[in-house]
Design an enzyme around this catalytic site. Structure first.
Site, PDB file in Angstrom:
ATOM      1  N   LYS A  92       5.061   4.173  -1.333  1.00  0.00           N
ATOM      2  CA  LYS A  92       5.281   5.501  -1.906  1.00  0.00           C
ATOM      3  C   LYS A  92       6.658   6.050  -1.566  1.00  0.00           C
ATOM      4  O   LYS A  92       7.188   6.908  -2.283  1.00  0.00           O
ATOM      5  CB  LYS A  92       4.189   6.462  -1.443  1.00  0.00           C
ATOM      6  CG  LYS A  92       2.816   6.139  -2.032  1.00  0.00           C
ATOM      7  CD  LYS A  92       1.710   6.990  -1.427  1.00  0.00           C
ATOM      8  CE  LYS A  92       0.349   6.622  -1.991  1.00  0.00           C
ATOM      9  NZ  LYS A  92      -0.762   7.336  -1.322  1.00  0.00           N
ATOM     10  N   ALA A  97       0.840  -1.210   0.000  1.00  0.00           N
ATOM     11  CA  ALA A  97       0.000   0.000   0.000  1.00  0.00           C
ATOM     12  C   ALA A  97       0.873   1.256   0.000  1.00  0.00           C
ATOM     13  O   ALA A  97       1.938   1.276  -0.611  1.00  0.00           O
ATOM     14  CB  ALA A  97      -0.966  -0.038   1.164  1.00  0.00           C
ATOM     15  N   SER A  98       0.443   2.282   0.708  1.00  0.00           N
ATOM     16  CA  SER A  98       1.128   3.580   0.612  1.00  0.00           C
ATOM     17  C   SER A  98       2.507   3.609   1.248  1.00  0.00           C
ATOM     18  O   SER A  98       3.252   4.576   1.051  1.00  0.00           O
ATOM     19  CB  SER A  98       0.250   4.670   1.226  1.00  0.00           C
ATOM     20  OG  SER A  98      -0.888   4.902   0.415  1.00  0.00           O
ATOM     21  N   THR A  99       2.886   2.566   2.000  1.00  0.00           N
ATOM     22  CA  THR A  99       4.270   2.509   2.473  1.00  0.00           C
ATOM     23  C   THR A  99       5.232   2.425   1.291  1.00  0.00           C
ATOM     24  O   THR A  99       6.386   2.829   1.383  1.00  0.00           O
ATOM     25  CB  THR A  99       4.493   1.309   3.417  1.00  0.00           C
ATOM     26  OG1 THR A  99       4.255   0.092   2.707  1.00  0.00           O
ATOM     27  CG2 THR A  99       3.556   1.380   4.617  1.00  0.00           C
TER      28      THR A  99
END
Length: 392
Positions: A95, A91-93
């Protein structure tokens, strides 16, 4: 017949911090998930917890059929060590990897502005940002702090799937870390060639957008994300994670002194890594950071939240009695290190179906940082006390 005199065996001293391990298990109680905490300067594992767990003593004399069936049919998978075997979309980790690659490849600078209206139109499809109203004008710092999907969609598009994959692999994803435990998961870093071989279908440009925010075919273990977070914290060095500190003979002689082993470096300049770390600091310490809940008085924490989609949005809206079915709810991620300026601990937390990294996973990391930094170092755990590890 003859008698063989008894001889003292070796003592194995583990890197586990007893108080931190017990705190991690307590914080995960009643939930399915995992915690990995590392010393970012050595790779030593300070805590490794997976829940729900099981009583190892049940296996000594043999399990009843009913108890065995209860274990293997439990949908929360107590026999699976989620810290090293659980494979989840990061997920957004992810990014953080996207930002690192974008800066290093020159497709963005820290001052480039991308406008987020709440969606990004690509081809014949509209890709939504998690904030329906959008984030407005976004630079790198704001994109990390507020986890803007539209920003990272466009950075990922500029990079392309294969460049993204190269940086993800350099960060340690898609490969075993080398920890001294069996059955470690590899995760998955998708590439155009991988998809062609796996499905016989060419990579589609729109799939890159999903990968860019840690979804799509991406898979990572909590241990992999902890190792990567530790590397960001220490300035770019990837250490092999280890559970063994020392091995000492019964006579007191050192059999093994486990010195840190460097297995790689993040392919990013010092200046660009500093820009990424600034954004991670804003995630917790900034006025609009997604993990403000993780703030700790007297200690700056840096980190990144993530909300990993389990099923498509249509399925997510399925309900029973007006409530979303739990098995369809998103997984909650939070990775962090502290103190921000001189890190002593790096952490990865995942709470299965916890929905939001900010509310479900970040408070767990905050309490672990507090426990570790405010307590005097505990005595090393001896392997004879392996029950303290919390999972078989």
């Amino acid at each position: 017949l003859q008698t063989v005199p008894a001889r003292s065996g070796h003592n194995v001293y583990l890197t586990i911090d007893r108080r931190l391990q017990q705190r991690a298990e307590a914080l995960l109680q009643g939930q399915a998930g995992a915690v990995v905490a590392l010393d970012p300067n050595t790779g030593e594992v300070l805590a490794l917890a997976s829940t729900p767990a099981f009583d190892q003593n049940d296996f000594i004399t043999g399990l009843s059929r009913d108890k065995w069936n209860a274990l293997i049919n439990n949908p929360l998978r107590p026999l699976n060590n989620k810290a090293i075997q659980g494979e989840y979309p990061p997920a957004s980790t992810y990014k953080t990897i996207n930002a690192m690659a974008g800066l290093q490849e020159g497709v963005i600078t820290e001052n480039d502005i991308i406008f987020c209206p709440g969606h990004y139109r690509f081809g014949n499809r509209s890709y939504r940002c998690w904030r329906r109203g959008g984030h407005g004008s976004v630079d790198l710092n704001k994109a990390l702090a507020e986890s803007c999907d539209v920003y990272f969609y466009q950075v990922g598009q500029r990079l392309g799937i294969d460049r993204l994959a190269w940086y993800a692999k350099a960060a340690g994803l898609g490969a075993k870390t080398g920890i001294e435990l069996d059955h470690e998961g590899r995760g998955l870093v998708p590439t155009a060639d991988w998809k062609k071989k796996r499905f016989g279908i060419a990579w589609q440009p729109g799939e890159t957008l999903s990968v860019a925010i840690g979804q799509g075919f991406n898979l990572a273990t909590p241990l992999q994300m902890a190792v990567f977070t530790a590397a960001v914290a220490n300035g770019g060095v990837r250490y092999r994670p280890t559970l063994v500190k020392r091995v000492v003979s019964g006579e007191g002689d050192d059999i093994l002194d486990n010195t840190p082993r460097v297995v790689g470096r993040l392919p990013v300049s010092e200046a660009n890594l500093a820009l990424v770390k600034k954004g991670l600091w804003e995630v917790v310490q900034g006025e609009r950071g997604t993990a403000r809940i993780a703030r700790l008085k007297g200690t700056d924490i840096s980190g990144k939240t993530g909300t990993a989609q389990v099923v498509g949005r249509e399925k997510l809206e399925e309900s029973e009695g007006g409530a979303t079915v739990r098995k369809y709810m998103d997984h909650a991620w939070f990775v962090a290190y502290a103190p921000s300026e001189a890190p002593q601990i790096a952490i990865a937390v995942i709470v299965e179906h916890g929905e939001h990294g900010s509310s479900a996973a970040a408070p767990v990391a905050r309490e672990l940082v507090k426990t570790y930094l405010e307590s005097a170092p505990s005595d090393p755990v001896v392997a004879a006390d392996a029950g303290d590890l919390g999972h078989g």
